[in-house]
Each structure stands twice: as C-alpha cells, then as structure tokens.
Enzyme design. Structure first.
Site, PDB file in Angstrom:
ATOM      1  CG  ASP A   1       6.027   0.705   4.075  1.00  0.00           C
ATOM      2  OD1 ASP A   1       5.818   0.513   2.867  1.00  0.00           O
ATOM      3  OD2 ASP A   1       7.098   1.154   4.519  1.00  0.00           O
TER       4      ASP A   1
ATOM      5  CD  GLU B   1       5.796  -3.364   1.078  1.00  0.00           C
ATOM      6  OE1 GLU B   1       6.391  -3.143   0.027  1.00  0.00           O
ATOM      7  OE2 GLU B   1       6.254  -2.996   2.184  1.00  0.00           O
TER       8      GLU B   1
HETATM    9  C1  NOJ Z   1       7.495  -0.143   0.653  1.00  0.00           C
HETATM   10  C2  NOJ Z   1       6.759   0.953  -0.049  1.00  0.00           C
HETATM   11  O1  NOJ Z   1       5.773   0.404  -0.866  1.00  0.00           O
HETATM   12  C3  NOJ Z   1       7.801   1.724  -0.816  1.00  0.00           C
HETATM   13  O2  NOJ Z   1       7.238   2.617  -1.734  1.00  0.00           O
HETATM   14  C4  NOJ Z   1       8.699   2.420   0.178  1.00  0.00           C
HETATM   15  O3  NOJ Z   1       9.752   3.084  -0.509  1.00  0.00           O
HETATM   16  C5  NOJ Z   1       9.315   1.414   1.146  1.00  0.00           C
HETATM   17  N1  NOJ Z   1       8.365   0.453   1.628  1.00  0.00           N
HETATM   18  C6  NOJ Z   1       9.893   2.129   2.333  1.00  0.00           C
HETATM   19  O4  NOJ Z   1       8.866   2.617   3.141  1.00  0.00           O
END
Ligand code: NOJ
Length: 559
Positions: free
Chosen positions: A222, A283
């Site tokens: 993440d 991500e």
């Molecule tokens: C990316 C995640 O996919 C999202 O859902 C989340 O709110 C943020 N990162 C913070 O962790």
C-alpha cells in the site's frame, strides 16, 4: 515451506523468466464485501474459503486480499492496529490458514496487503508515542514535529491529507497542554511511520517474515511511493485536478522520493530467502509509466499496478499508446506489465468508461454527479475493455464483482456512506463506497446471498438481483460466462507469456494486434468494422452480419 534458519542464502528464482507473477490473472478480494459467513453484515475469511471453488471455476491464478488484520476500520482496514493478527470481524489466524491451505490445494496463490506507510492510531506503538515525551524513542517511530507560530499552534507545514483537510493533527501532551503535531497523509487515525528510523524497518522485516512463514505468495504494498518524505518537509500545494493519490504531478515531497527504493531492495532480498517465487506488487500512483517502472527494477519489486492503463479513456489512440509504452518500458527493466481496470479505490469500469465527465481518482460518483451513463453502454464497454485487457501479455488484475458486470453503486444514501473521504471533505467528494458494495451471489436470497441474515454494511442496489452470480452461471451470454471464457482461453493459449504485434490496415478507432495465433480486435470507432478471417474464440458482444459492432472486442484464432 521456509528455509531453515541456518540457511538464509538468497534463493535464485525457481523459474527464472517464467515466475508465476509474470503472467498471473489475479483476483482482488475486498474481504468485507465478498461473502459474509458470520452473518454480521461484513464479509470475512470463512466467506472466502466457502467460495474457493467458484474462484477456481472462474479461472484465476491468485487472490489478493485487501487488509483483514486487526484494525478499528476507520479506513476499511487500511488502518492497521496489529499487523500479525486477524481482526475478529474477519475471523482468526486459523481461518486465514484454512483459507490459504484451501486456495493452495486448488492451485490458487495468495497475496496479502501490507500497509507500511502508516498504522492505525490504535497501534501499540502510536499509543506509546502519545504517552511518551517529545524527542523520545517512542515518538521517533512516527513523524512528530513541533508546530509553527509562537506557541506551536500552527501545523509544521501546509501538506494536505489525501482524504481532504490538513495532513497534521496536534496532540495533547501527558500534562494536558497542547503539544506536538503528527503527520498523517491519510485520515487523522492513520499516523505516518518515520522510515528513516531503523526500528521501523526492522519491525516490517518481522511482519514480512510472519506472513511469509505462514505461506503467503506475495504482498501488495500500500502507498508504496509514500514511505519516505523529503528532508525538511517543505511546503507543497497539490494541483486540485491531479486526483487524490497524487496522479499527474512531477515532484511532490511525499511521493516517489529516491530513498524509498532502498527499502524495496531490502525486501527483495528478504523474499528471495524463501522458496516459491514470492512477489511484491507496488501500489504507487506516479505521473508516468516510466516513473512507475522504477519500482520494478530487477532488484526491487516484482510488479507495480499500471494505473496509467486504468486511467486511459475508452479511445483507441490512447489505448494503443499506453499499451505500447507500458510493454516497452516495463520490459526495459525486465519486469512484466500489469493491467488493471478496477479496484476498491476507483469508480468501477462498467460505469467509468462511459461517464461523460471526468471524475478524479478518489472523488467517486453519487446522486448529484453529472454525466452518469446508462448501464447498457457502460457494461458493453466494460466487457470490451476486459476482453482487450485479458488478451495482453503480462499479468492482469480483476476486482471482485467486475466478472458480474457490476456498475458503481451511484445512488447510495448519504447516511450509509463510510469512506473517510466523505467526512473529511464534508460531503464534497463522495469517496469510494460506491465500488465497495457487497457483491450479489443469489438473486432470491437475503442480501443477494452475501449474508444469510440479510445484513450488509453498505446497502445493495435492488437492480443487482439481475446481476447475481446464480442468474449468470448458466447463461452463456452473461458477463460471468464471458470472463470464464476469456480466462480459460488466456490460460490455454499462454497469452500472459505471449507477445504483442500490432496489426495495420484497421480504421483509426480500432485497437488490433496479434498475440500468438490469436488476432484481437477492439472496435472503439462507434461504427461496425469487418471481422478478420479465422474462427471466433470469444466476442464481448454479439457480432452482426456486417462484422464487429461498436464497443466490442473479438478474439479470432487462425484456422
Ligand atoms: C491505498 C488503498 O488502496 C486505499 O484504500 C487506502 O485508503 C489508502 N491507500 C491508505 O492506506
């Protein structure tokens, strides 16, 4: 199986050049909305286990599960209080082990979500930091700073939270006086770690090993572009149109800082101590394919989400350009390209691809949003877009529910919304709840079979009865049947490991290429285009006597 402690030499990839993650079709499970076994209205791990046969029959190679670790759920689990335990909402560690074993027994790999940029404010470390004094070891694990102004009453800089509002909150010190500020790029309940602190690095090595030892096949990381912040924390005002994860901007003091790559080189070596070609997927919302490719250099992560592709409009020239650039750029660093059209943070592509207004990432679509499409156009384009995506070489991600043709839930009532974005912007942005509604399994069951009790943490639109899995299962024209055919043919023909050769001679509004013996034609022209010679393998919509109608993709095999 893990290596013995005595033998920590890095393993060479088991299958160099053909590791599973180079070509896998990976299905994202958003556990709270997949299947609810306990009946409390929130999906859980036993719910996943109960549907593993459905996932095998769909034909996916791996599952990525969004967070199920202990969390107060302020950001649907992306606020982790204990990285090495399952939240009781989702079950137990034994439920996790059972799910993992069941998946592995069916030849399905498991990727778990790792959230290293921030923890929950309920994490033991943050609670200790609140009790400790400024300058203490406990505070040094997070980004605590003194405020500006005579009495420290102003935040240390002007950064804004991705979810809206300031990125700093002020704490009250143990003696009751207003004290330091802490950084949270997301909700105030998600304090950012300080990754210049070796103790933080060591803790995450421990967390990685905890899940690797349990047998997971990889991690989706993440906010992988956010862990390291620019020294001095300089002021920065974002472009209001850039989308909430930072999208198009070239230089942002909290995204894509060069030193972040050291962390992933370290993790790469750690994963290489394990057998089975374990993988890391970033991500990272970055301004270009070229920048994202930095995350997948040979000694770093293995995959990165291709958000540039996800954000490409339904337009042939744009599609050709992003596909060509992605393949060239990622193969330039020896990494596979990933392809993705939907996830839990973006408007579902059965809605997005036919919106007549652009919606920045994270803003969502609600009752007052202009430019909402009719469902027929949206799902037709979504089927064509997925049929194009699954013919491309590389690895592809599918978000739960897209195989049913689910659109965004655009009419959720205000009082049902739960995304912190909605609250932090005082309703200015709808946020992401519309793509997170629990999925329908059985048309005639309570909560459409999501939960036997009929409970559902977000209300499901009545129209979803017609999209329930049981209605689609035996219908050869359903979106579910299309996905099954695409995935089966993709696997049988080895398309993920194939190549791409552009085909000339088609109108401008067509994306046409060959992968192996398959000719793929996506018609984005608005009119009909001729069908190439050969046998039709899959068509995303019925073909006509004249050929391939608008918004249709066809796979044709050489005779
Ligand atoms: C990316 C995640 O996919 C999202 O859902 C989340 O709110 C943020 N990162 C913070 O962790």
């Amino acid at each position: 199986m893990t290596l013995s402690e005595a033998d920590t030499r890095a393993q060479a990839p088991q299958t160099p050049g053909s590791e599973w993650w180079r070509t896998a079709a990976i299905y994202q499970i958003y556990p709270r909305s997949f299947a609810d076994h306990s009946g409390d209205g929130v999906g859980d791990l036993p719910g996943v286990t109960a549907h593993l046969d459905d996932l095998r029959d769909l034909g996916v190679d791996a599952l990525w599960l969004s967070p199920f670790q202990r969390s107060p759920q302020n950001d649907a689990g992306y606020d982790v209080a204990d990285y090495c335990d399952v939240d009781p909402l989702f079950g137990t560690l034994a439920d996790f082990d059972g799910m993992l074993a069941g998946a592995h027994a069916r030849g399905i790999r498991i990727i778990v979500d790792l959230v290293p940029n921030h923890s929950s404010d309920q994490h033991a470390w943050f609670q200790e930091a609140l009790r400790a004094a400024p300058g203490s070891r406990e505070r040094a694990r997070y980004m605590f700073r003194d405020g500006k102004g005579e009495n420290g009453e102003e935040p240390p800089n002007n950064w804004e939270s991705v979810f809206g509002g300031p990125a700093w909150s002020r704490v009250t010190e143990a003696d009751g006086t207003p004290g330091q500020w802490y950084l949270h790029l997301f909700d105030a309940s998600q304090p950012d770690f300080d990754w210049s602190n070796e103790e933080v690095r060591e803790e995450f090595r421990r967390i990685l090993r905890f899940w690797l030892d349990r047998g997971v096949d990889g991690f989706r990381v993440d906010v992988a572009h956010g862990l390291v912040k620019q020294a001095g924390l300089p002021d920065y005002t974002p472009d209001p149109d850039a989308g909430s994860m930072g999208g198009d901007e070239a230089s942002v003091p909290y995204w894509g800082q060069p030193a972040v790559h050291e962390i992933y080189r370290d993790w790469h070596m750690l994963l290489a101590e394990y057998d089975g070609d374990r993988a890391l997927c970033a991500e990272a919302w970055l301004p270009s394919v070229a920048q994202t490719a930095l995350w997948v250099r040979p000694d770093e992560m293995h995959q990165a989400f291709n958000f540039e592709y996800l954000e490409t409009p339904w337009d042939a020239a744009h599609l050709r350009a992003v596909i060509a650039e992605s393949i060239a750029t990622y193969s330039g660093v020896g990494a596979p390209t990933t392809w993705v059209l939907s996830n839990h943070d973006v408007v579902r592509h059965a809605t997005r691809l036919s919106m007549t207004v652009e919606v920045p990432q994270g803003y969502g679509v609600g009752p007052q949003t202009p430019g909402k499409p009719d469902y027929a156009t949206g799902v037709r384009r979504a089927r064509a877009a997925t049929s194009l995506m699954l013919a491309l070489p590389g690895s592809a991600y599918i978000y739960q529910g897209e195989e049913l043709g689910l659109p965004e839930a655009t009419e959720l009532p205000d009082d049902a919304r739960q995304d912190p974005t909605w609250f932090r912007t005082h309703g200015e942005r709808y946020g992401r709840d519309g793509c997170r509604v629990p999925i329908p399994w059985r048309a005639d069951a309570p909560a459409f079979g999501f939960s036997e009790t009929g409970a559902s943490w977000l209300p499901q639109p009545d129209q979803w009865a017609a999209l329930a899995r049981d209605v689609q299962t035996n219908d050869p024209d359903s979106t579910l049947s299309l996905y099954r055919s695409l995935l089966a043919e993709r696997r049988a023909r080895g398309l993920g490991a194939g190549g791409l050769e552009w085909l000339e001679g088609y109108p401008d509004g067509v994306v046409a290429f060959r992968n192996g013996d398959l000719t793929v034609v996506a018609n984005v022209t608005g009119g009909t285009v001729p069908l190439p010679a050969g046998s039709v393998v899959v068509a995303s919509s019925p073909l006509t006597d004249d050929g391939i109608p608008a918004d249709t993709t066809v796979w044709v095999a050489a005779d």
